[in-house]
Design an enzyme around this catalytic site. Sequence first.
Site, PDB file in Angstrom:
ATOM      1  N   ARG A 176      -1.770  14.463   4.641  1.00 22.06           N
ATOM      2  CA  ARG A 176      -0.521  14.865   5.294  1.00 22.06           C
ATOM      3  C   ARG A 176       0.271  15.733   4.319  1.00 22.06           C
ATOM      4  NH1 ARG A 176       4.744  12.742   5.128  1.00 22.06           N
ATOM      5  NH2 ARG A 176       5.892  12.710   7.104  1.00 22.06           N
ATOM      6  N   ASP A 195       3.476  16.840   3.361  1.00 21.57           N
ATOM      7  CA  ASP A 195       4.880  16.504   3.536  1.00 21.57           C
ATOM      8  C   ASP A 195       5.771  17.700   3.234  1.00 21.57           C
ATOM      9  OD1 ASP A 195       7.019  14.311   3.778  1.00 21.57           O
ATOM     10  OD2 ASP A 195       7.482  15.194   1.827  1.00 21.57           O
ATOM     11  N   GLU A 250       3.336  18.411   8.132  1.00 22.01           N
ATOM     12  CA  GLU A 250       4.452  17.634   8.676  1.00 22.01           C
ATOM     13  C   GLU A 250       5.659  18.553   8.791  1.00 22.01           C
ATOM     14  OE1 GLU A 250       8.247  15.295   7.998  1.00 22.01           O
ATOM     15  OE2 GLU A 250       7.255  16.626   6.569  1.00 22.01           O
ATOM     16  N   HIS A 264       8.367   6.258   9.291  1.00 19.14           N
ATOM     17  CA  HIS A 264       9.236   5.752   8.226  1.00 19.14           C
ATOM     18  C   HIS A 264      10.590   6.448   8.221  1.00 19.14           C
ATOM     19  CE1 HIS A 264       7.356   9.330   6.578  1.00 19.14           C
ATOM     20  NE2 HIS A 264       8.334   9.402   5.694  1.00 19.14           N
ATOM     21  N   ASP A 292      20.542  13.894   7.372  1.00 15.68           N
ATOM     22  CA  ASP A 292      19.627  14.414   8.389  1.00 15.68           C
ATOM     23  C   ASP A 292      20.244  14.196   9.762  1.00 15.68           C
ATOM     24  OD1 ASP A 292      17.954  14.904   6.305  1.00 15.68           O
ATOM     25  OD2 ASP A 292      16.716  13.137   6.613  1.00 15.68           O
ATOM     26  N   TYR A 304      19.729  15.464  12.369  1.00 21.47           N
ATOM     27  CA  TYR A 304      18.820  15.596  13.506  1.00 21.47           C
ATOM     28  C   TYR A 304      18.016  14.308  13.744  1.00 21.47           C
ATOM     29  CZ  TYR A 304      15.495  16.520   9.714  1.00 21.47           C
ATOM     30  OH  TYR A 304      14.744  16.425   8.572  1.00 21.47           O
ATOM     31  N   GLN A 305      18.332  13.223  13.052  1.00 22.85           N
ATOM     32  CA  GLN A 305      17.607  11.978  13.234  1.00 22.85           C
ATOM     33  C   GLN A 305      18.560  10.829  13.545  1.00 22.85           C
ATOM     34  OE1 GLN A 305      15.171  11.262   9.772  1.00 22.85           O
ATOM     35  NE2 GLN A 305      13.615  12.689  10.453  1.00 22.85           N
ATOM     36  N   ARG A 340      17.852   4.748   6.661  1.00 25.81           N
ATOM     37  CA  ARG A 340      16.454   4.651   7.097  1.00 25.81           C
ATOM     38  C   ARG A 340      15.860   3.272   6.841  1.00 25.81           C
ATOM     39  NH1 ARG A 340      13.883  10.514   5.287  1.00 25.81           N
ATOM     40  NH2 ARG A 340      15.353  11.799   6.446  1.00 25.81           N
TER      41      ARG A 340
END
Length: 480
Positions: A191, A193, A234, A291, A335, A337-338, A392
Amino acid sequence: MKLENKIMLITYADSMGKNLKELHGVLNRYYKDAIGGVHILPFFPSSADRGFAPMCYDKVDPAFGDFSDVEAIGKEYYLMFDFMVNHISASSEYFQDFLKNKDASPYKDMFIRYHDFWQGGEPTKQQVDLIYKRKPRAPYIEAEFADGTKEKVWCTFCEEQIDLDVRKDVTKRFIKDTLSQMCSHGASVIRLDAFAYAIKKADTSCFFIEPDIWELLYQIEDIVKTKGAEILPEIHEHYTIPMKIADKGFWIYDFALPVLTLHALYNHTGEYLKRWMEMCPMKQFTTLDTHDGIGIVDVKDLLPDEEVEKVKEQMYKEGANVKKIYSSEAYNNLDIYQVNTTYYSALGNHDDAYLLARAIQFFAPGIPQVYYVGMLAGSNDIALMERTKNGRDINRHYFTVEEVAEEQKRPVVQKLKALMKLRNSHPAFSLDGTMHIVAEEDRFCITRSDGMHTLTLDADLTTYAFVIKDGEKILPIDSL
């Protein structure tokens, strides 16, 4: 093991048991047929961001075990590893040597120095405004060298994550050596990142800069393909970017599915979900939870703007302990957008709604990924988040082996496991097969077929009741 069309678990090395050996034991005891692969989130020595500020890639954090433990899991499940192509830890030997020896350091070219990058040594306000940033100012830290001098060095994320200059030969060697080593330790998928941030050019957004980003992607592919591994960039952004990557034959993430599924369940209509499922490719990994938080930017233009705002507000209203403040600077999260929550809690800890969401994911195009908290239908961990003040962490509970065993007794966990086993074993889910979707008012129906076998999910988006039919035969979840 090579990549298989079977569900991939996403987990930290110490989230289902305290280390890799305990994780392996949990998987073999409870999930042998329910998962085929494991994305072990960064297990290397790291200085920040729960592993995403790696100090090196040639060893495993001793708290988790060693490479023999990773390889043991890889003998039974295909593996995904993370490579932070955009950055390395400020505490790494590479950056520390640079701070000590400055221009005499063999690693000096690994980093992006403002005085070299920007004409005149500093960006203009207009250039800063163009950058796709994670900070309210230009992305840099003030590096302090052993000789007493200071200068600005590019830093997109936290101060422990120093950006790499992927154009330089020393960094290219580092990338090649690291990826080759990952493959030698059993990585079937790597992945990438923060991939879209890796190319920087003045007077641009410094995000997914074409054609340079393609050159980097093909360079990485050339390194791993001889080892039999795949790469997975990602990217959290407008859906057209991953679709571009898919058009070139690469694996992508479906980060739009989580919010589109929530919208369908909250509003009892599959109109937008159907449209997306008919657009997206089979060669993708689907998610409901990871995550990180639940991404909002990924559904831009897949939902009307007013529906995007609506579903965000519904998460706060319909969810269990989902609050706006958890996704704010107050909880160390810029963030915007989360939304920070577990998927189970986003659905109000409602078992039937949650099981339907997973059934939709498993019938969607692609290979499903299930995050460990989601696999155990975990609710928001307010206590952990308040202790760390990291938003998170609401979705990063540490399960002991004993807790995992206790969670197996819950009907929602048992039924989810049954759905996972069905997804892994039924031939109708072939990635070369076909899919037909019906979305009429609150009915949502997906049929998957490989030409010889068909499997149909027929769901009510209002009551959350659903049936799965193998041909004409109904398969009760409890007996799968």
